[in-house]
Design an enzyme around this catalytic site. Structure first.
Site, short mmCIF file in Angstrom:
data_model
loop_
_atom_site.label_atom_id
_atom_site.label_comp_id
_atom_site.label_asym_id
_atom_site.label_seq_id
_atom_site.Cartn_x
_atom_site.Cartn_y
_atom_site.Cartn_z
NE ARG A 1 2.65 66.56 106.00
CZ ARG A 1 3.87 66.85 106.47
NH1 ARG A 1 4.50 65.97 107.23
NH2 ARG A 1 4.45 67.98 106.19
CE LYS B 1 15.18 63.27 94.11
NZ LYS B 1 13.78 63.70 94.20
CD GLU C 1 1.19 67.13 102.78
OE1 GLU C 1 1.91 66.32 102.17
OE2 GLU C 1 1.63 67.93 103.64
#
Length: 623
Positions: free
Chosen positions: A395, A282, A367
């Protein structure tokens, strides 16, 4: 002219020599740093997928082959390679979205900023292709290792394994991070591969050897179940995907264009689900991002490209207040624990984690699991505080309803970035929470208006042991304190205007959270036209307090302001509650429409939907 200036379509990418493709990768990195530093946006994730995106477009044929990015914030390079090279107004109204967008290009399919969904999308597309005889098409899902922590990704992998006749390629972009370091058993397994000496040796071996082989040539794959005996046992994660019936290639160096192209060409040759495991970094190629351990470059505002430092320092914000107060509570209450879904830093739980590492739980992008695990903790005597972005609570609605509320679990949900967030578009506006949560039996929801009421609401929330509590607050900097002029029951009166005109029609403004400053300005304008106006700020807005019902019944008109849905929201609930006790007071509700909002600044969204103080005052006076 640079190579990037000549790239207007995937066909242009295919025409490049290998050396030119490598040069293009460098130009793209320079362009991303230069442009995103001016506009803000997701920088680190896109710097990490440059070679991967180029290789995809050189091997596959978009849009006939469908590309799905999970999450979509790693799609900037894909945009550039499909002719969208003007990033001047990235994430601004009228400019490019920060995520894939069907309205922008035929090369985009899924907006996909709620993680862990790409494999399901690709599976459905691959199924449809197979049923319709389109055996010359592939569905290609690019999923970050962080998104693999989400349960939906594993549901999809389990289902994908049931059939082996779909032209489905899953590329795992494995950089060890989502927002923060990826957690869980899978992450530990992948991390062992990334750091093993054998793996490093095989990357070197692959770089030297792969160019000599054709496709599939002498790669010696056993039906793509890995390298032959000996080699495959060194570098391949035994059992994880093979046992699911998914062919596996990798790991490959995601920044070596030759390796990635060879791996994707191999995957393309087989009829059936194939997983390609690519190791990436990244922030690749940008020193400030490569050297950053706090992942500040996942998403940036305007920065100085040379240093990566922000152009303007961030003002003290809502998240910082929560971060400070939860640590104070943690010192007093040893039963309070914190849960995050892969967003320790963004939601402000990093200070709590440093103070109480054994009482902080990062569950990954999961979640649903976070909510139900919290219910289990509450059953066993703890008080969990689950910190999420408001949009991501959607969610876990079933878990809030059936696991937390049904079982009267004392769990507190802290919803950061509630209301209008703007720049990230439809999927990130935290505008659904109040309309959703108002139908959950027993749930209590607070919408603080300033620092003091946020601290107060959090402390009150963790005292509730027999029901879920929710505290919501907006994105960004915190405004000035808004003290109560007086308190009526549990209702804060924050403004009175035109009180000297006792015979005038009376109007009660009921302002929810971040809308209080707007309500005060609008109320003053209305009072200037001969009305008596009171502004109240109920900190706890769900359920409607008895004090608010009693107070509202004494006025000629009610005006409600909220930065959530107008239909089914707090104002609509107040109108229902007033009618149920015989108070037939007209209620005028101001809020957001039940539709998906295009990306734009918060100010632009507010103006477009008639929520500025001037627009509200005008509407109230016209009625």
């Amino acid at each position: 002219m640079s190579l990037l200036e000549h790239v207007n379509s995937p066909e242009d990418v295919k025409k490049l020599s290998r050396e030119q493709a490598v040069q293009l990768a460098q130009e793209i990195r320079e362009y991303l740093v230069h442009s995103v530093s001016k506009t803000g946006g997701h920088l680190g994730p896109n710097l990490g997928v440059v070679e991967l995106s180029i290789a995809m477009h050189r091997v596959f044929n978009s849009p006939k082959d469908t590309f799905i990015f999970d999450t979509g914030h790693q799609s900037y390079v894909h945009k550039l390679l499909t002719g969208r090279t003007d990033f001047t107004d990235l994430r601004k109204k009228g400019g490019l979205s920060g995520y894939p967008s069907r309205t922008e290009s035929e090369h985009d399919v899924v907006e996909n900023s709620h993680a862990s969904t790409a494999i399901s999308w690709a599976d459905g597309i691959a199924k449809a292709n197979a049923l319709q005889g389109a055996d010359d098409r592939h569905a290609v899902a690019v999923i970050g290792d962080g998104a693999l922590t989400g349960g939906m990704a594993w549901e999809a992998l389990n289902n994908v394994s049931e059939n082996d006749d779909r032209r489905l390629v899953v590329i795992v972009n494995d950089n060890g991070r989502s927002y923060s370091p990826t957690i869980g058993g899978l992450a530990r397994h992948l991390d062992a591969l990334r750091t093993s000496r054998q793996y490093e040796g095989m990357l070197s071996w692959g770089k030297k050897t792969l160019p000599r082989f054709g496709v599939p040539g002498q790669m010696l794959y056993d039906g793509l179940h890995g390298f032959k005996k000996g080699v495959k046992n060194i570098i391949r994660p035994q059992g994880w995907f093979e046992d699911l019936g998914i062919k596996y290639i990798g790991p490959v160096d995601g920044h070596d264009l030759e390796q990635v192209e060879h791996a994707l060409n191999l995957a393309k040759q087989f009829n059936g689900p194939v997983l390609v495991h690519a190791i990436t970094e990244k922030g690749r190629g940008y020193k400030p991002a490569e050297q950053d351990i706090a992942d500040r470059f996942h998403a940036v505002g305007q920065i100085h490209p040379e240093t990566g430092l922000p152009v303007a320092p961030s003002r003290f914000g809502w998240t910082s207040v929560f971060a400070d107060e939860i640590v104070k509570i943690g010192r007093k209450r040893h039963d309070v624990v914190a849960i995050t879904a892969a967003m320790l830093e963004p939601v402000g739980l990093a200070p709590f984690q440093r103070a109480f590492p054994h009482r902080t739980f990062d569950v990954g992008i999961a979640e649903q699991h976070a909510a139900t695990s919290a219910a289990g903790m509450a059953f066993s005597g703890l008080h969990p505080v689950v910190a999420l972005y408001a949009t991501f609570l959607n969610r876990a609605f079933d878990q809030v309803l059936m696991d937390v509320a049904l079982h009267k679990a004392g769990v507190t949900f802290m919803l950061d970035r509630a209301g209008i967030t703007g720049d990230d578009g439809a999927s990130h506006n935290g505008m659904w929470d109040m309309a959703l949560m108002r139908i959950v039996p027993g749930l209590q929801l607070a919408a603080p208006r300033d620092e003091d009421t946020l601290r107060q609401a959090l402390n009150e929330a963790v005292e509730v042991s027999d029901a879920p509590t929710v505290v919501r607050y907006p994105k960004g900097a915190m405004g000035e304190p808004i003290p109560a002029l007086e308190t009526v029951g549990d209702l804060d009166v924050v403004g009175r205007f035109g009180v000297e005109n006792e015979s005038a029609q009376s109007i009660l403004f009921v302002a929810v959270g971040a809308m209080v400053p707007t309500a005060l300005t609008a109320a003053e304008k209305v009072a200037g036209q001969g009305f008596r106006v009171t502004v109240v700020s109920p900190v706890w807005v769900l359920p409607t307090s008895q004090s608010l019902v009693d107070e509202a019944g004494a006025y000629d008109r009610i005006v409600t302001l909220e930065d959530g849905l107008a239909k089914g929201g707090v104002g609509a609930l107040l109108a229902e509650d007033l009618a149920s006790v015989g108070h037939h007071v007209p209620v005028q509700t101001f809020g957001l429409p039940t539709e998906f909002l295009d990306h734009a600044s918060r100010a632009q969204v507010v103006e477009e939907y008639g929520l500025t103080a001037e627009q509200i005052a005008h509407s109230v006076l016209e009625r």
